[in-house]
Design a protein around this motif. Structure first.
Motif, PDB file in Angstrom:
ATOM      1  N   ARG A  72      55.415  94.529   0.565  1.00 54.74           N
ATOM      2  CA  ARG A  72      54.246  95.275   0.103  1.00 54.74           C
ATOM      3  C   ARG A  72      53.682  94.625  -1.150  1.00 54.74           C
ATOM      4  O   ARG A  72      54.407  93.989  -1.926  1.00 54.74           O
ATOM      5  CB  ARG A  72      54.583  96.745  -0.153  1.00 54.74           C
ATOM      6  N   ASP A  73      52.387  94.825  -1.308  1.00 58.90           N
ATOM      7  CA  ASP A  73      51.682  94.385  -2.515  1.00 58.90           C
ATOM      8  C   ASP A  73      51.175  95.654  -3.187  1.00 58.90           C
ATOM      9  O   ASP A  73      50.189  96.249  -2.735  1.00 58.90           O
ATOM     10  CB  ASP A  73      50.530  93.457  -2.125  1.00 58.90           C
ATOM     11  N   ASN A  74      51.872  96.088  -4.232  1.00 65.83           N
ATOM     12  CA  ASN A  74      51.515  97.354  -4.866  1.00 65.83           C
ATOM     13  C   ASN A  74      50.130  97.320  -5.510  1.00 65.83           C
ATOM     14  O   ASN A  74      49.439  98.332  -5.562  1.00 65.83           O
ATOM     15  CB  ASN A  74      52.570  97.728  -5.907  1.00 65.83           C
ATOM     16  N   ALA A  75      49.715  96.176  -5.990  1.00 65.67           N
ATOM     17  CA  ALA A  75      48.394  96.060  -6.603  1.00 65.67           C
ATOM     18  C   ALA A  75      47.291  96.272  -5.574  1.00 65.67           C
ATOM     19  O   ALA A  75      46.198  96.729  -5.918  1.00 65.67           O
ATOM     20  CB  ALA A  75      48.246  94.702  -7.268  1.00 65.67           C
ATOM     21  N   LYS A  76      47.567  95.939  -4.329  1.00 67.68           N
ATOM     22  CA  LYS A  76      46.569  96.068  -3.261  1.00 67.68           C
ATOM     23  C   LYS A  76      46.818  97.283  -2.362  1.00 67.68           C
ATOM     24  O   LYS A  76      46.077  97.491  -1.398  1.00 67.68           O
ATOM     25  CB  LYS A  76      46.550  94.805  -2.401  1.00 67.68           C
TER      26      LYS A  76
END
Length: 122
Positions: free
Chosen positions: A71-75
């Motif tokens: 996962r990409d938490n910023a996105k």
């Protein structure tokens, strides 16, 4: 309103790879786990993988060693890299979100995407 939008499904030959993506919107997803659940025709929904905000992970035995969740938490985006695909992986794959840590029971899911179809030919 929470929205989960999946992409990346398609048709692939056995042994091939696909990468699914799911973009989440509508709220802050800190302290929410994200995951993937699949359903093949005529079968019950099967939990595939989940990842927490702190990137703890869970995998179903059927996909361990072949699938990788990230996962990409910023996105607010979760991915599922699927390698060494088998015909039995054919299903509609749903993006799923639940408050808290990883989970492995489909009915405990808080939010669902509409699904993306994966077909693996033999």
């Amino acid at each position: 309103q929470v929205q989960l939008v999946e992409s990346g499904g398609g048709l692939v030959q056995a042994g091939g790879s696909l990468r699914l993506s799911c973009a989440a919107s509508g709220r802050t997803f800190s302290n929410y786990a994200m995951g993937w659940i699949r359903q093949a025709p005529g079968t019950e929904r099967e939990f595939v993988a989940a990842i927490s905000w702190s990137v703890s992970t869970y995998y179903a035995d059927s996909v361990k060693g072949r699938f990788t969740i990230s996962r990409d938490n910023a996105k607010n985006t979760v991915y599922l890299q699927m390698n060494s695909l088998k015909p039995e992986d054919t299903a509609v794959y749903y993006c799923a979100v639940r408050r808290g840590g990883v989970w492995s029971t489909p009915h405990l899911t808080d939010y669902w995407g509409k699904g993306t179809r994966v077909t693996v030919s033999s």
